[in-house]
Write a protein that holds these residues in place. Structure first.
Motif, short mmCIF file in Angstrom:
data_model
loop_
_atom_site.label_atom_id
_atom_site.label_comp_id
_atom_site.label_asym_id
_atom_site.label_seq_id
_atom_site.Cartn_x
_atom_site.Cartn_y
_atom_site.Cartn_z
N GLN A 1 -9.73 -5.59 0.52
CA GLN A 1 -10.29 -4.80 2.23
C GLN A 1 -9.56 -5.41 3.31
O GLN A 1 -9.08 -4.81 4.58
N CYS B 1 -7.80 -2.80 5.89
CA CYS B 1 -7.63 -1.59 4.66
C CYS B 1 -9.05 -1.53 4.97
O CYS B 1 -9.03 -0.19 4.33
N ILE C 1 0.41 -1.49 -0.11
CA ILE C 1 0.24 0.01 -0.10
C ILE C 1 0.84 1.26 0.23
O ILE C 1 0.54 1.96 -0.30
N LEU D 1 -2.61 -2.68 6.23
CA LEU D 1 -2.91 -1.50 5.61
C LEU D 1 -1.74 -0.48 6.71
O LEU D 1 -0.69 -0.33 5.60
#
Length: 311
Positions: A192, A280, A176, A197
């Protein structure tokens, strides 16, 4: 007629003291467990709020912030306004020279790097919140790094220790956050809810392995410049603000023989048994350090089409 009052005998005193000692011995672990539970909750909340900030940034910009850029600015610096740190963000100078230098003691950028923001620091971490490092006085340590992907095993190409892998100098990463990245949530085709993340990292500026420090920071990274985004080279220490899933989690404690070049990229935590990761989709999961290696590797990829196991 007065009566003599009988006091405690020595043996009775000793018995009472022994009982109190046993109760204290039983109570202390419970207190420590309760405190660690509270610290874990705070750590989870930190990541949750960072996730909200990143989603707000994405809503406004239609993309997530880059990992780092040609001025040494990092992803964590760009979300400051969404973390109620707008005044601090407004002090930053976005230029490569003069007052924009991170290691210039007179620069507001230098001061920003020394500003302690509790949201970026795990309360279970035993280290000091600040340290003089890389020319920045009282630099504020960070417990959370962005997901750089699952393909890089070193900061720069000269340090690659696993054949067939890349370095973070490469502009083609599957995570990311990387050099001048501009990832949109639609680019995360793996889903996601199954892509990292941000992850916890066992930061410790005082620990060194193979001349590599386990030092992680936020807002600015002076060593990342010159950046490869504009054709420059020579930048390094990108691991100060991103990690990858090639090295196993908690490598420092579980695999102390690992090469330091690889170890510094490992996610991990000071919690027992694993680490917290922001996904995410904004959720926060505690991932066990015994997670299947293929699954863990796949969690670092945004578009690898991996079939993941339980995590």
């Amino acid at each position: 007629m007065s009566r003599m009052r009988r006091g405690f005998t020595l043996i009775e005193h000793l018995v009472v003291i022994a009982i109190i000692g046993i109760l204290v011995a039983l109570l202390l672990p419970a207190v420590q467990q309760a405190r660690e539970a509270a610290r874990r909750t705070q750590c989870r909340n930190n990541l949750h709020n960072i996730g909200i900030a990143l989603h707000n940034y994405h809503d406004k910009s239609q993309q997530l912030p880059y990992g780092w850029d040609t001025r040494g600015m990092t992803w964590s610096g760009h979300v400051l306004p969404d973390l109620d740190q707008g005044p601090l963000y407004n002090t930053l100078i976005f230029q490569e020279t003069g007052a924009g230098n991170w290691d210039d003691p007179t620069s507001p950028n230098h001061k920003a790097c020394g500003t302690v923001l509790p949201i970026f620091f795990c309360p279970s971490s035993p280290i000091a919140t600040q340290a003089d490092f890389n020319g920045i006085r009282s630099r504020a340590a960070c417990s959370y790094r962005g997901n750089g992907g699952s393909v890089s095993s070193a900061d720069d190409a000269s340090g690659i220790v696993i054949p067939g892998t890349k370095s973070l100098e490469d502009l083609n990463q599957d995570g990311i956050f990387f050099a001048c990245s501009s990832i949109n949530f639609r680019d995360i085709t793996d889903g996601q809810s199954s892509t990292f993340l941000v992850g916890e990292s066992m930061t410790d500026p005082g620990f060194n392995k193979d001349n590599q420090g386990m030092d992680y920071w936020y807002i600015g990274n002076p060593q990342a410049d010159p950046c490869q985004c504009d054709g420059g080279n020579g930048g390094t220490e990108f691991s100060e603000n991103v990690g990858t899933t090639i090295p196993r989690m908690n490598a420092r404690t579980l695999d102390p023989a690992m090469n330091g070049v690889l170890m510094e990229l490992a996610f991990g935590s000071y919690h027992e048994g694993g680490a917290f990761f922001l996904m995410c989709d904004g959720s926060v999961d505690f991932i066990s350090e015994s997670v299947d290696s293929a699954t863990y590797l796949g969690l670092g990829s945004r578009n690898g089409d991996e079939v993941l196991g339980t995590f």
